[in-house]
Design a protein around this motif. Structure first.
Motif, PDB file in Angstrom:
ATOM      1  N   LYS A   1       0.724  -1.249   0.055  1.00 20.84           N
ATOM      2  CA  LYS A   1       0.144   0.090   0.061  1.00 20.84           C
ATOM      3  C   LYS A   1       0.905   1.478   0.055  1.00 20.84           C
ATOM      4  O   LYS A   1       0.706   2.099  -0.744  1.00 20.84           O
ATOM      5  CB  LYS A   1      -0.936  -0.106   1.121  1.00 20.84           C
ATOM      6  N   ARG A   2       1.852   1.264   0.880  1.00 19.33           N
ATOM      7  CA  ARG A   2       2.689   2.473   1.025  1.00 19.33           C
ATOM      8  C   ARG A   2       3.463   2.757  -0.049  1.00 19.33           C
ATOM      9  O   ARG A   2       3.601   4.115  -0.644  1.00 19.33           O
ATOM     10  CB  ARG A   2       3.437   2.334   2.386  1.00 19.33           C
ATOM     11  N   ILE A   3       4.115   1.745  -0.660  1.00 20.90           N
ATOM     12  CA  ILE A   3       4.933   1.594  -1.827  1.00 20.90           C
ATOM     13  C   ILE A   3       4.131   2.583  -3.104  1.00 20.90           C
ATOM     14  O   ILE A   3       4.616   3.459  -3.735  1.00 20.90           O
ATOM     15  CB  ILE A   3       5.508   0.520  -2.234  1.00 20.90           C
ATOM     16  N   ILE A   4       3.018   1.748  -3.226  1.00 24.29           N
ATOM     17  CA  ILE A   4       2.157   1.949  -4.339  1.00 24.29           C
ATOM     18  C   ILE A   4       1.803   3.666  -4.412  1.00 24.29           C
ATOM     19  O   ILE A   4       1.694   4.487  -5.148  1.00 24.29           O
ATOM     20  CB  ILE A   4       0.784   1.309  -4.652  1.00 24.29           C
ATOM     21  N   ALA A   5       1.317   4.095  -3.024  1.00 26.41           N
ATOM     22  CA  ALA A   5       0.694   5.639  -2.608  1.00 26.41           C
ATOM     23  C   ALA A   5       1.858   6.537  -2.989  1.00 26.41           C
ATOM     24  O   ALA A   5       1.835   7.538  -3.274  1.00 26.41           O
ATOM     25  CB  ALA A   5       0.564   5.663  -0.992  1.00 26.41           C
ATOM     26  N   LEU A   6       3.529   6.083  -2.488  1.00 24.45           N
ATOM     27  CA  LEU A   6       4.531   6.944  -3.006  1.00 24.45           C
ATOM     28  C   LEU A   6       4.767   6.916  -4.199  1.00 24.45           C
ATOM     29  O   LEU A   6       5.679   7.658  -4.821  1.00 24.45           O
ATOM     30  CB  LEU A   6       5.300   6.497  -1.926  1.00 24.45           C
ATOM     31  N   GLY A   7       4.504   6.272  -5.164  1.00 23.85           N
ATOM     32  CA  GLY A   7       4.789   6.024  -6.687  1.00 23.85           C
ATOM     33  C   GLY A   7       5.986   5.194  -6.749  1.00 23.85           C
ATOM     34  O   GLY A   7       6.658   5.548  -7.846  1.00 23.85           O
ATOM     35  N   GLY A   8       6.286   4.474  -6.026  1.00 24.55           N
ATOM     36  CA  GLY A   8       7.469   3.685  -6.042  1.00 24.55           C
ATOM     37  C   GLY A   8       7.209   2.178  -6.797  1.00 24.55           C
ATOM     38  O   GLY A   8       6.200   1.959  -7.186  1.00 24.55           O
ATOM     39  N   LEU A   9       8.155   1.298  -6.886  1.00 25.70           N
ATOM     40  CA  LEU A   9       7.912  -0.076  -7.360  1.00 25.70           C
ATOM     41  C   LEU A   9       7.784  -1.196  -6.319  1.00 25.70           C
ATOM     42  O   LEU A   9       8.786  -1.050  -5.221  1.00 25.70           O
ATOM     43  CB  LEU A   9       8.837  -0.473  -8.491  1.00 25.70           C
ATOM     44  N   VAL A  10       6.849  -2.085  -6.122  1.00 26.38           N
ATOM     45  CA  VAL A  10       6.644  -3.138  -5.375  1.00 26.38           C
ATOM     46  C   VAL A  10       8.135  -4.146  -5.596  1.00 26.38           C
ATOM     47  O   VAL A  10       8.444  -4.181  -6.846  1.00 26.38           O
ATOM     48  CB  VAL A  10       5.515  -3.726  -5.553  1.00 26.38           C
ATOM     49  N   PRO A  11       8.752  -4.475  -4.748  1.00 24.93           N
ATOM     50  CA  PRO A  11       9.889  -5.489  -4.857  1.00 24.93           C
ATOM     51  C   PRO A  11       9.448  -6.542  -5.908  1.00 24.93           C
ATOM     52  O   PRO A  11       8.709  -7.051  -5.846  1.00 24.93           O
ATOM     53  CB  PRO A  11      10.079  -6.171  -3.392  1.00 24.93           C
ATOM     54  N   ASP A  12      10.705  -6.876  -6.708  1.00 29.50           N
ATOM     55  CA  ASP A  12      10.510  -7.647  -7.865  1.00 29.50           C
ATOM     56  C   ASP A  12       9.891  -9.025  -7.329  1.00 29.50           C
ATOM     57  O   ASP A  12       9.050  -9.638  -7.992  1.00 29.50           O
ATOM     58  CB  ASP A  12      11.866  -7.847  -8.519  1.00 29.50           C
ATOM     59  N   SER A  13      10.746  -9.533  -6.142  1.00 28.90           N
ATOM     60  CA  SER A  13      10.172 -10.956  -5.684  1.00 28.90           C
ATOM     61  C   SER A  13       8.722 -11.173  -5.270  1.00 28.90           C
ATOM     62  O   SER A  13       8.092 -12.109  -5.791  1.00 28.90           O
ATOM     63  CB  SER A  13      10.932 -11.563  -4.344  1.00 28.90           C
ATOM     64  N   LEU A  14       8.183 -10.075  -4.877  1.00 30.60           N
ATOM     65  CA  LEU A  14       6.603 -10.002  -4.712  1.00 30.60           C
ATOM     66  C   LEU A  14       5.741  -9.954  -5.792  1.00 30.60           C
ATOM     67  O   LEU A  14       4.796 -10.836  -6.096  1.00 30.60           O
ATOM     68  CB  LEU A  14       6.349  -8.921  -3.794  1.00 30.60           C
ATOM     69  N   THR A  15       6.390  -9.234  -6.710  1.00 34.08           N
ATOM     70  CA  THR A  15       5.603  -9.131  -8.048  1.00 34.08           C
ATOM     71  C   THR A  15       5.678 -10.167  -8.792  1.00 34.08           C
ATOM     72  O   THR A  15       4.584 -10.571  -9.512  1.00 34.08           O
ATOM     73  CB  THR A  15       6.165  -7.766  -8.891  1.00 34.08           C
ATOM     74  N   VAL A  16       6.722 -10.786  -8.995  1.00 34.02           N
ATOM     75  CA  VAL A  16       6.866 -12.275  -9.865  1.00 34.02           C
ATOM     76  C   VAL A  16       6.223 -13.216  -9.208  1.00 34.02           C
ATOM     77  O   VAL A  16       5.397 -14.024  -9.987  1.00 34.02           O
ATOM     78  CB  VAL A  16       8.316 -12.365  -9.914  1.00 34.02           C
ATOM     79  N   GLU A  17       6.184 -13.338  -8.007  1.00 38.28           N
ATOM     80  CA  GLU A  17       5.221 -14.415  -7.311  1.00 38.28           C
ATOM     81  C   GLU A  17       4.006 -14.259  -7.394  1.00 38.28           C
ATOM     82  O   GLU A  17       3.266 -15.175  -7.696  1.00 38.28           O
ATOM     83  CB  GLU A  17       5.812 -14.202  -5.661  1.00 38.28           C
ATOM     84  N   MET A  18       3.292 -13.191  -7.632  1.00 29.66           N
ATOM     85  CA  MET A  18       2.068 -12.751  -7.565  1.00 29.66           C
ATOM     86  C   MET A  18       1.638 -13.074  -9.318  1.00 29.66           C
ATOM     87  O   MET A  18       0.625 -13.704  -9.526  1.00 29.66           O
ATOM     88  CB  MET A  18       1.742 -11.426  -7.184  1.00 29.66           C
TER      89      MET A  18
END
Ligand code: AMP
Length: 175
Positions: free
Chosen positions: A50-67
């Motif tokens: 939530k916080r990462i997205i609210a700030l306009g950053g990127l979610v860590p690669d590992s979480l994104t790839v896993e999803m």
């Protein structure tokens, strides 16, 4: 057919990916939509990003790839918003193999139009500061992927300014 829609935030990737997916019978996979669903449902992943997205950053690669990986449809897909980093691009190749993408459609628009569109759609991460961060993040992390896929000869550049239906026609004609 396996496609990637690439381009800065506000270029119209989501809108166009949906149209082209419907026209071609492909599965539309948007990591942004997946994260928004997690946040709306309050899942552990949603709370974490939530916080990462609210700030306009990127979610860590590992979480994104896993999803993302379990959603890859062997019959064809349009990836919208993934990969956004080089490690994600390598993870995609690893998950699917050398045939992971037939084309990378790059939607292009001036920064003025991008900012205007993002502020107009009024998503939670479309405030002025977040929009600026997302553009900087795009230039730093994601834009280099254009060269990455250019080296494979699969990049198709499409002007992303103008009417939605006109842009859809341009994309379909270019494929
Ligand atoms: P989007 O809907 O594609 O604009 O994505 C919204 C936000 O979700 C982005 O600004 C990122 O914070 C996050 N996000 C979406 N896709 C990815 C990705 N592939 N890698 C990391 N973060 C992502």
């Amino acid at each position: 057919m396996k496609l990637l829609f690439l381009g800065p935030p506000g270029a119209g990737k989501g809108t166009q990916a949906q149209k082209v997916a419907a026209a071609k019978g492909l599965t539309h996979i948007s990591t942004g939509d997946m994260f928004r669903r997690h946040m709306a449902e309050g899942t552990p992943l949603g709370k974490r990003v939530k916080r990462i997205i609210a700030l306009g950053g990127l979610v860590p690669d590992s979480l994104t790839v896993e999803m993302l990986t379990p959603r890859l449809d062997a019959n064809g897909y349009i990836l919208d918003g993934f990969p956004r980093t080089r490690p994600q691009a390598l993870a995609l190749d690893e998950a699917v193999g050398p045939e992971a993408l037939d084309a990378a459609v790059v939607l292009e628009a001036s920064e003025e139009v991008l900012v205007e569109r993002m502020l107009a759609r009024g998503r939670a991460d479309d405030t002025e500061e977040t929009v600026r961060n997302r553009l900087v993040t795009y230039e730093k992390e994601t834009a280099p992927l254009i060269d990455f896929y250019q080296a494979r000869g699969i990049v198709v550049r499409v002007p992303g300014e103008g009417e939605i239906a006109t842009i859809t026609r341009r994309i379909l004609a270019a494929l």
